[in-house]
Design an enzyme around this catalytic site. Structure first.
Site, mmCIF file in Angstrom:
data_model
loop_
_atom_site.group_PDB
_atom_site.id
_atom_site.type_symbol
_atom_site.label_atom_id
_atom_site.label_comp_id
_atom_site.label_asym_id
_atom_site.label_seq_id
_atom_site.Cartn_x
_atom_site.Cartn_y
_atom_site.Cartn_z
ATOM 1 N N ASP A 86 -7.697 1.768 2.455
ATOM 2 C CA ASP A 86 -7.212 2.659 3.516
ATOM 3 C C ASP A 86 -7.964 3.975 3.595
ATOM 4 O OD1 ASP A 86 -5.482 3.311 5.595
ATOM 5 O OD2 ASP A 86 -4.110 4.378 4.275
ATOM 6 N N HIS A 129 0.864 -1.191 0.000
ATOM 7 C CA HIS A 129 0.000 0.000 0.000
ATOM 8 C C HIS A 129 0.894 1.233 0.000
ATOM 9 C CE1 HIS A 129 -3.428 2.540 0.841
ATOM 10 N NE2 HIS A 129 -2.678 3.164 1.747
HETATM 11 ZN ZN LIG Z 1 -3.105 4.948 2.737
#
Ligand SMILES: [Zn+2]
Length: 1052
Positions: free
Chosen positions: A368, A256
């Site tokens: 996220d 990520h």
């Molecule tokens: Zn992030």
């Protein structure tokens, strides 16, 4: 085997095995200490400091000077290049592997013969395998050192970066690597973790414990034969397979990488290159390994800056090892972008993936982001995507989300098959613990027998490591654990579908994150630009699309500029930029992008409008209405000294010139939907407004409202003439007035820029200190206004103009704030004379309701919520709406409606929101429902004012486009991506009911074809069973509640 079986204390036995592979304890006598058995210094290290992030071929031409281990390099964000000269000793010729061990306490990149080979960092990727270097000969390679860590250069994760940090070069040496020791370490680690994490009620836990204990007994450190013998014991254990009904874990490598956060965009370009090159190198050695990777923008950066690396990625995509996911330009915020911005995230994302990889993504990937709009399921499905993966709701502070695999249903009823990986993490280490957490955490046991496990270090951590892959190789089919396979998101979802989805539960509406609600407000400037430019780009596209229908203007559509501007706007919607959770440098970069867009877009808008007007000597003022309904509004013409334009005298037929307090001429105009009009054509009849000053208050009155305002600018009463009632229920005690500014302490638990906690509501302080008492500003037939100025503190103040225009249904508050606070939250509140258990909030292409009470923990967790252009609280027959032009944070508790204005967090940007701000909000009481009373249209009007410009007669009168049903809003008119003779129109049903509508156009359109948001024609060209047919100058549509419809309109 051992003759003596001692009574086993579990803890001692476990810890003994742990210490045998510890990298901290007893490394002189344990197995871990033998992983790198030999080491030797390199021949020489040469160094060169460069001015910026320059390319390899440029860097190696620079002058390098000799340096050594132990020196430090800086400052923060600087780049240093190193040439490492080395010779592999001949005596190492028989070694498994020789590696270059490196530690610069920062991020670094290895360049091997001009090829970007791998990323390095001190935590996860500490060495580089030296392949193809014959022993005994001199060799060299280059290392590019970035003076930042994985998370920038701040203290305590989110502290602001220290600009003067240096990074010590603490290790550069050649080492040998013992593969057998590495394998055995991972056998032991797997068994230790099984013994530790499988519950004691399961005998498998103890089988693992005794197996690993016997292995430690077998091993004689330094004797490879004993290692091989111990490995056989492990292999026997690992060969015992689980039962056929066991759970399947789909493991996927991932990194990520935040597109900007605690480091600037420019560093992310290199973070991608480091992590992805590392992953490609791992793939060469691990053919099973799959890596899931999102964000078209990041691929595009690598394509531009590292074409060689990109070509290797492309080949890996073709082999289904490197898996593009998401379908969006960046992993954007899920709350703040407009509906059309969401559409463009997918349009630019999917088109990029089609262009470079010849494939679209079928999985929306947003692991996220701080909450997910209830309109996303429809947009996702419209982008040709069926599946959605996130895990962020595991961060909710109050309530546990009840599902792992479920149908997520949007406000229109569209559904996406959705999965939250049950390990609650997008960057696990693929340890036994993570695998077991995945099985245990599956909240849909009995309904779904598959889960996703994501592994790999994010944010430049390099993604998955060889240790993680070693772990997964051992646990594929081991009794005591689920079945674990390297898989892809589509394989996972297809497995779920194959087993049947009839039994899956649904979740209807938004996925609200019970954390990070401060991100609706932090970094107000970014939010203001985002809103403003969303409308500006819309207008530019509309105006230039109209030009497509005019023979002389065809071919002049500014496609390249619009692409560039949209991509900038979409990039800044990244989930740590627009939410305001980034460092100062990122804010500055983002503002620079916004300023460029604003400059280009304003010019293009004016050029486009002028082009629509025929050449004529007689000049006047023209007004353009960009929205799809008629509107009557007071406009202000520029003062002659400000702008080259027609003189007031030439603005003919305006009987008596009315000037506002700045000397601008005010005119009330009534403009048809999506049309151009000469100001002289104004035929709107004026019902004059008036202002009356009395002791202690000032009255502002028009045909709809009477506002009584005190010296502090507080609205003591807002009388709605038609309803014959007051919109507010004011109360002296505690200063509950309309337009009461309130200050709250705003000290979160940790995530400073992100979080506002519920307890801030207990610290309410009304602002009641005037700098000067309210003054009358405008007092004419068209506009009455007053000005107020308040102290927030000795450093901060508010200046406000409260105005009421002729014909306008709302009281407007144009506000300036000078803001220099520390951990304070500024809001404005309105005590409504309305009783309702729900409030309604504007979202992307629609609206939703949330409770005004705190009945359940789910209700009370929504103490701060997101809304776009308006919020409304209505009871039967009457309601009050609060409109705004750039704010997103709202709250409604009981009858108190609040708009969140400014925060003052200090991490990661210590200067966040300090300085001057300008914003506007308005309060609009209404009879009937908010739908019937035009709240939606008025909120659009406030955000997208009539465009006034000097020009000559337009080509044609009348509306370019109009729609006969107020429930249907034309959101977008743009040129089709792939056809210069086709206009795309996007509209939606805004009221939340079924709607029949006729769209009319003055343009010559031959044919209308329904398409999705990627502008791909819908095969049967039907909308809810009805064929789309352009007949004469119109088309009839039948929309479902909140349905988004895109049409391709073919110009004749
Ligand atoms: Zn992030």
């Amino acid at each position: 085997m051992n003759a003596t079986a001692v009574f086993k204390n579990k803890r001692c036995t476990l810890e003994r095995a742990e210490k045998f592979i510890s990298d901290t304890y007893f490394t002189d006598v344990n197995l871990r200490g033998r992983l790198y058995p030999d080491k030797q210094p390199v021949t020489a290290i040469y160094h060169c400091a460069v001015e910026d992030r320059i390319p390899y071929h440029e860097a190696i031409t620079r002058d390098f000077t000799k340096t050594e281990v132990g020196r430090s390099f800086g400052p923060t964000w600087a780049t240093h290049w190193f040439r490492i000269e080395f010779a592999i000793p001949k005596k190492w010729s028989d070694k498994d592997e020789v590696r270059l061990a490196w530690n610069s306490n920062s991020e670094a990149t290895v360049w091997q013969d001009g090829i970007l080979a791998q990323g390095l960092n001190k935590d996860n990727h500490k060495d580089f395998i030296l392949l193809g270097y014959p022993a005994g000969k001199p060799h060299s390679l280059y290392i590019e050192m970035a003076c930042n860590g994985l998370f920038g250069a701040g203290s305590g994760l989110i502290g602001p970066p220290d600009p003067n940090k240096t990074f010590a070069l603490s290790k550069v040496e050649l080492v040998t690597f013992d593969r057998l020791v590495f394998d055995l370490i991972h056998d032991i680690e797997t068994l230790v973790d099984m013994a530790k994490h499988i519950p004691e009620t399961d005998q498998r836990s103890f089988q693992a414990l005794y197996t690993v204990n016997s292995m430690v007994n077998i091993c004689t450190v330094g004797n490879p034969d004993s290692y091989r013998q111990a490995r056989q014991v492990a292999q026997k254990f690992f060969s015992q397979a689980p039962g056929s009904s066991c759970h399947t874990v789909h493991a996927m490598g991932h990194a990520h990488i935040d597109s900007a956060w605690l480091w600037p965009y420019a560093e992310t370009v290199r973070k991608c290159a480091r992590s992805w090159s590392t992953t490609l190198a791992l793939m060469d050695r691990h053919p099973d390994y799959k890596f899931v990777c999102s964000q078209a923008q990041q691929y595009d950066w690598v394509r531009i800056h590292y074409p060689g690396l990109f070509e290797r990625i492309r080949r890996s995509v073709q082999k289904d090892q490197f898996i593009p996911v998401g379908g969006v330009w960046v992993e954007m915020d899920g709350n703040l972008p407009s509906g059309e911005s969401f559409v463009r995230q997918f349009l630019y994302g999917q088109r990029f993936f089609m262009k470079v990889f010849q494939r679209k993504c079928n999985v929306f990937w947003l692991p996220d982001t701080f909450g997910y709009s209830a309109q996303l399921p429809q947009i996702v499905r419209e982008a040709g995507i069926e599946y959605f993966v996130t895990q962020k709701l595991s961060w909710s502070l109050i309530n546990k989300f009840p599902h792992s695999t479920f149908w997520w249903e949007g406000i229109d009823g569209s559904r996406c098959l959705t999965h939250f990986p049950p390990a609650d993490d997008y960057g696990t280490s693929a340890k036994v613990e993570d695998i077991l957490k995945t099985v245990k955490g599956n909240k849909d046991k009995g309904r779904v027998n598959h889960s996703i496990l994501l592994f790999g270090h994010g944010d430049g951590g390099g993604g998955p490591s060889e240790e993680m892959l070693a772990r997964l190789e051992r646990v594929k089919e081991v009794d005591g654990l689920p079945r674990v396979k390297q898989s892809t998101p589509v394989d996972f979802f297809e497995s779920v579908v194959k087993e049947g989805t009839d039994n899956l539960c649904s979740w209807v509406g938004e996925l609200y994150l019970e954390l990070h609600q401060g991100t609706f407000t932090t970094q107000a400037k970014l939010k203001k630009y985002n809103r403003k430019l969303e409308f500006m780009l819309r207008n530019v596209e509309l105006v230039h699309s109209l030009g497509l229908a005019i023979p002389g203007l065809r071919g002049r559509y500014p496609s390249d500029q619009l692409d560039h501007m949209w991509k900038g706007l979409l990039l800044n919607q990244f989930h740590d930029v627009l939410p305001g959770s980034c460092i100062k440098q990122v804010v500055e970069d983002a503002v620079k992008i916004y300023e460029d867009i604003e400059n280009t877009a304003s010019k293009l808008l004016m050029d486009g409008l002028q082009a629509l007007c025929a050449a004529s000597q007689e000049k006047g003022y023209y007004v353009f209405n960009p929205v799809s309904w008629q509107r009557g509004e007071v406009i202000a013409l520029a003062r002659q000294e400000d702008e080259e334009g027609p003189t007031e005298a030439k603005v003919a037929k305006i009987d008596s010139v009315i000037k506002d307090c700045e000397g601008k001429t005010l005119v009330l105009v009534d403009v048809l939907p999506m049309s151009l009009m000469s100001v002289r054509e104004s035929s709107a009849s004026v019902i004059p407004v008036q202002v009356i000053q009395s002791e202690g208050s000032i009255l502002l009155e028009n045909e709809h409202l009477v506002a009584s305002i005190d010296g502090l600018g507080r609205v003591q009463s807002l009388w709605h003439r038609e309803a014959e009632r007051d919109a507010f229920k004011t109360c002296d005690q505690g200063s509950f007035y309309g337009n009461q500014f309130v200050l709250f302490d705003d000290i979160p638990l940790f995530w400073d820029a992100w979080d506002v906690m519920d307890y801030h509501l207990e610290t309410r302080q009304p602002i009641t200190k005037a700098v000067t008492s309210a003054q009358i500003l405008d007092n004419n037939q068209l506009r009455c206004s007053i000005q107020t100025k308040l102290f927030i503190s000795d450093k901060s103040w508010i200046e406000q103009v409260i105005s009421l225009d002729s014909g306008c249904p709302y009281l407007k508050f144009s506000t300036k704030v000078e803001w220099h606070e520390n951990h304070k939250f500024l809001k404005v509140e309105f005590p409504l004379n309305v009783r309702s258990s729900n409030a309604t909030y504007d979202i992307q292409f629609g609206h939703l309701q949330r409770p005004t009470h705190l009945n359940t923990s789910w209700d009370s967790a929504k103490y701060e919520v997101v809304g776009h252009k308006w919020a409304d609280m209505s009871e039967h027959g009457f309601g009050v709406a609060l409109l705004n032009d750039c704010k997103y944070g709202h709250s409604c508790h009981g009858n108190i409606m609040r708009l969140s204005l400014l925060r003052s967090p200090k991490s990661p940007d210590p200067t966040a929101d300090m300085g001057q701000h300008e914003f506007t909000y308005a309060i609009m009481p209404h009879t009937g429902s908010f739908q019937e009373s035009g709240v939606i249209q008025q909120a659009y009007n406030l955000n997208n004012p009539l465009v006034v410009f000097p020009g000559s007669l337009p080509h044609q009168g009348g509306s370019y486009f109009k729609v006969d049903n107020p429930a249907v809003v034309i959101e977008t008119v743009k040129k089709a991506e792939d056809n210069d003779n086709v206009v795309v129109m996007r509209l939606y049903e805004a009221f939340g009911g079924q709607a029949k509508a006729t769209i009319q156009s003055s343009l010559h359109i031959s044919r209308a074809v329904r398409c999705n948001i990627l502008e791909e024609p819908t095969p049967n060209n039907a909308l809810n069973g009805n064929e789309i047919k352009w007949v004469g100058r119109s088309v009839q549509l039948h929309l479902k509640p909140f349905q988004i419809v895109s049409l391709l309109l073919f110009l004749e």
